[in-house]
Scaffold this motif. Structure first.
Motif, PDB file in Angstrom:
ATOM      1  N   LEU A  23       0.821  -1.203   0.000  1.00  0.00           N
ATOM      2  CA  LEU A  23       0.000   0.000   0.000  1.00  0.00           C
ATOM      3  C   LEU A  23       0.861   1.262   0.000  1.00  0.00           C
ATOM      4  N   GLY A  66      -1.187  -4.956  -2.338  1.00  0.00           N
ATOM      5  CA  GLY A  66      -1.393  -4.609  -0.936  1.00  0.00           C
ATOM      6  C   GLY A  66      -2.807  -4.899  -0.477  1.00  0.00           C
ATOM      7  N   ALA A  67      -3.802  -4.575  -1.317  1.00  0.00           N
ATOM      8  CA  ALA A  67      -5.194  -4.835  -0.951  1.00  0.00           C
ATOM      9  C   ALA A  67      -5.466  -6.329  -0.809  1.00  0.00           C
ATOM     10  N   LEU A  86      -0.664  -1.374  -5.286  1.00  0.00           N
ATOM     11  CA  LEU A  86      -1.891  -1.139  -4.530  1.00  0.00           C
ATOM     12  C   LEU A  86      -2.795  -2.361  -4.551  1.00  0.00           C
TER      13      LEU A  86
END
Length: 266
Positions: free
Chosen positions: A28, A52-53, A49
């Motif tokens: 993130l 990370g999610a 991203l």
């Protein structure tokens, strides 16, 4: 010498949770940093991203079934804990993003040197030092919610005020008043939201609650800088004081909006 030594519960290390949580935070933050530099649509930022999610989802799934979870999901059953972490995220997003650009506005927009710019930010930074201890005592008497909401609304109003008046050559005294209001607002909110999160859990969970709170604070700061940079880049540049002000105004407007979101969470 004066405080009796104490120890937390002896539990196994949650190594899978540690790996998943570290990977999620890395993805993130890396994605936010890359988005600020290369754009939100760049492959590296999008991949980081998304990764990370996905790791956040995997972390939550693991923590729900782990015998000794690093961050027990049951803590989020407390409204004070969940809302307090949301407030911390938005508060630090607004504050860190605003500090990032305010120092630059003093230099690029108003022509100050680095030392002069830093000195002119002192009214903003000294209020938490003076007010926060008293705000913590006040939270013990009236509760955390009024201080959190009032503090975030003051921060939002101050950021909105700066966004309205900011222009090249702005007189420093004109900007000092909203900086003081912002400093007073965050001085009210920060001790109260810290008390809300840490005080809402059992003594054995205080370390885990504190770690979650600190992580949300750091993620909020990274998000705030990335969001304000994205807005600034779309409207302004460093080419001149006027060009910088053109980007600074909407960026600080985003900081005001993030503060309002924190007030709603509060």
């Amino acid at each position: 010498a004066r405080v009796k030594e104490s120890y937390g519960p002896r539990a196994r290390l949650d190594l899978p949770g540690l790996a998943l949580g570290t990977g999620a935070a890395l993805g993130l933050v890396w994605g936010l940093v890359r988005a600020s530099a290369a754009g939100w649509g760049s492959p590296g930022a999008v991949a980081a991203l998304l990764g990370g999610a996905l790791l956040v989802a995997a972390f939550i799934a693991w923590e729900r079934r782990a015998r000794a979870p690093m961050l027990p999901m049951r803590l989020f059953g407390s409204r004070a804990f969940s809302a307090g972490n949301a407030v911390s995220f938005f508060l630090n997003a607004s504050l860190t993003g605003a500090v990032f650009f305010m120092a630059q506005f003093q230099q690029t927009g108003l022509g100050q040197g680095p030392l002069d710019a830093g000195l002119r930010l002192l009214p903003w930074g000294i209020l938490p030092f003076l007010v926060a201890p008293r705000a913590g005592a006040l939270a013990d008497r009236i509760g955390e919610r009024p201080l959190i909401v009032a503090g975030l609304l003051l921060q939002a109003a101050a950021m909105g005020w700066i966004a309205v008046i900011a222009r090249p050559g702005l007189a420093y005294v004109t900007m000092a008043a909203p900086m003081i209001i912002s400093g007073f607002g965050i001085a009210l909110a920060i001790p109260a939201v810290t008390k809300s999160v840490v005080g809402s859990v059992a003594p054995g969970d205080i370390g885990k609650a504190s770690g979650a709170f600190s992580t949300m604070r750091q993620l909020g700061g990274a998000f705030g800088v990335a969001a304000l940079v994205a807005v600034f880049s779309g409207a302004g540049s460093y080419a001149s004081a006027r060009a910088f002000s053109d980007g600074f105004v909407p960026a600080i407007g985003i900081a005001a909006g993030l503060s309002l979101a924190g007030a709603v969470a509060g």
